[in-house]
Design an enzyme around this catalytic site. Structure first.
Site, short mmCIF file in Angstrom:
data_model
loop_
_atom_site.label_atom_id
_atom_site.label_comp_id
_atom_site.label_asym_id
_atom_site.label_seq_id
_atom_site.Cartn_x
_atom_site.Cartn_y
_atom_site.Cartn_z
N VAL A 25 58.91 58.24 24.41
CA VAL A 25 57.50 58.02 24.79
C VAL A 25 57.35 56.69 25.54
O VAL A 25 56.79 56.65 26.64
CB VAL A 25 56.59 58.07 23.53
CG1 VAL A 25 55.18 57.63 23.85
CG2 VAL A 25 56.59 59.48 22.95
N ASN A 131 52.46 57.87 16.17
CA ASN A 131 51.72 58.75 15.26
C ASN A 131 51.98 58.43 13.80
O ASN A 131 53.04 57.89 13.48
CB ASN A 131 52.16 60.20 15.52
CG ASN A 131 51.35 60.84 16.62
OD1 ASN A 131 50.14 60.62 16.72
ND2 ASN A 131 52.01 61.64 17.45
N ASP A 159 45.01 65.68 23.69
CA ASP A 159 44.41 66.97 23.33
C ASP A 159 43.35 67.35 24.36
O ASP A 159 43.20 68.52 24.72
CB ASP A 159 43.77 66.87 21.94
CG ASP A 159 44.69 66.20 20.94
OD1 ASP A 159 45.57 66.87 20.41
OD2 ASP A 159 44.56 64.98 20.74
N HIS A 186 43.54 63.02 16.04
CA HIS A 186 44.63 63.53 16.88
C HIS A 186 45.59 64.19 15.90
O HIS A 186 46.49 63.57 15.35
CB HIS A 186 45.32 62.39 17.64
CG HIS A 186 46.58 62.85 18.33
ND1 HIS A 186 46.61 63.89 19.24
CD2 HIS A 186 47.86 62.43 18.23
CE1 HIS A 186 47.85 64.07 19.66
NE2 HIS A 186 48.63 63.20 19.06
#
Ligand code: NAD
Length: 322
Positions: A25, A131, A159, A186
């Site tokens: 990421v 996350n 999203d 999320h």
């Protein structure tokens, strides 16, 4: 001019970014930032120094044909003068896991990251991407003790991007025409705000009626299920997700670094909005140089409120259990 005024002028507009955690990421975000030429200076920080060095060289060697960003591997001391600090350090979920299954390991990592970052923090927005992003945004915000919104999370921006793409596909339209947002968590309890979806300003039910397309619970449920399960489905197929979030983060980074305010559903600690306090969740927010500069209170349907508040309760329970 006194010294502090000189140093303030010197740092203004440097467009300096630190990315902490340069796995799939973090590295994809650094790459996307250089392709779009959004940052002038990008420092990559990881506990695995070799990985940060490898990623910085690989990305830097593509810059001459693309832009002007200066990309390098560094340490926490390089966070001094950063206008934006992006935190991607954390374990990713394995196939079959939910984002909340990452709480224990990633809260520990976040505490470690903040303890290392805090001595070098001078100014700038802190954007949490790891996350479970809403929990980690709240934890980072509580630890940093900065003005509300300076620490914010990417929240439901991905999203929202996925929902926009799915609606555009269903209508056979370009995504530019679709205005839709996902709010709340999320995660599995996210809330698409169906009552506000518009196609070039026209409410979607009115648009579908005009063009002879079906629009009802069946279509909404099927689109929502696709959006909700998309991350898990990508992880089943390739083991990770990183490109989608990278371009979404670029959109937010542009707003912060280039003082170009946008309205986006990102996560920040709510202080009573929508009846929620002490929990970070995504709501429509004005994002600019200071991170979340203002949260907007919209009117949603009864069902949307219930979904949003249920997610808030679950996240509060999770935070209390830490
Ligand atoms: P990864 O395993 O590829 O990379 C994680 C990196 O963090 C590693 O390089 C590791 O060395 C580093 N790290 C771990 N602890 C650290 C510490 N204390 N200090 C500095 N670096 C540290 O994982 P990934 O695929 O890059 O995912 C990173 C995070 O992003 C995960 O939590 C994942 O769930 C999350 N993610 C979020 C979104 C979103 O929409 N917000 C989307 C995709 C992934």
């Amino acid at each position: 001019m006194n010294n502090s005024a000189i140093s303030a002028n010197f740092t203004t507009g440097k467009r300096k970014v630190a990315i902490i955690g340069v796995g799939y990421v973090g590295a994809s975000i650094a790459y996307a930032l250089t392709v779009r030429n959004i940052a002038r200076e990008i420092v990559l920080i990881d506990k695995d120094i070799q990985r940060a060095q490898g990623e910085s060289s690989d990305i830097r060697h593509g810059v001459p044909f693309m832009g002007t960003s200066f990309v390098y591997a560094g340490g926490y001391a390089d966070c001094v003068d950063c206008d934006l600090i992006i935190i991607c350090a954390g374990r990713n979920r394995r196939s079959g896991e939910t984002r909340r299954d990452l709480v224990d390991s990633n809260v520990d990592i976040m505490k470690n990251v903040i303890a290392s970052l805090k001595p070098y923090y001078t100014h700038g927005a802190i954007l949490v991407v790891a996350n479970p992003v809403d929990i980690l945004t709240q934890v980072a915000s509580d630890l940093m003790q900065l003005p509300n919104g300076r620490v914010f999370g990417s929240g439901c921006i991905l999203d929202t991007s996925r929902l926009t793409a799915c609606i555009a596909d269903y209508l056979s339209l370009s995504t530019d025409a679709v205005k839709a947002i996902v709010v709340g968590e999320h995660g599995d309890e996210q809330t698409p705000v169906w009552s506000r979806v518009a196609i070039a300003g026209v409410p979607i039910d009115e648009y579908c009626e005009a063009v002879g397309l079906l629009w009802g619970d069946t279509q909404r449920q099927s689109l929502h299920e696709k959006v909700r399960s998309m991350g898990a489905s990508i992880i089943r197929n390739k083991g990770k997700t990183h490109y989608g979030i990278a371009t979404c983060v670029c959109y937010l980074a542009d707003a912060v670094l280039n003082q170009h305010q946008i309205i986006a559903p990102v996560s920040s600690p709510l202080v009573g909005e929508y009846g929620v306090k002490g929990v970070s969740l995504s709501v429509p927010s004005i994002v600019g140089v200071n991170g979340v500069e203002r949260r907007l209170e919209e009117r949603w349907s009864e069902e949307e409120y219930v979904q949003f508040l249920t997610a808030a309760d679950r996240l509060r329970e999770c935070l209390e259990s830490l």
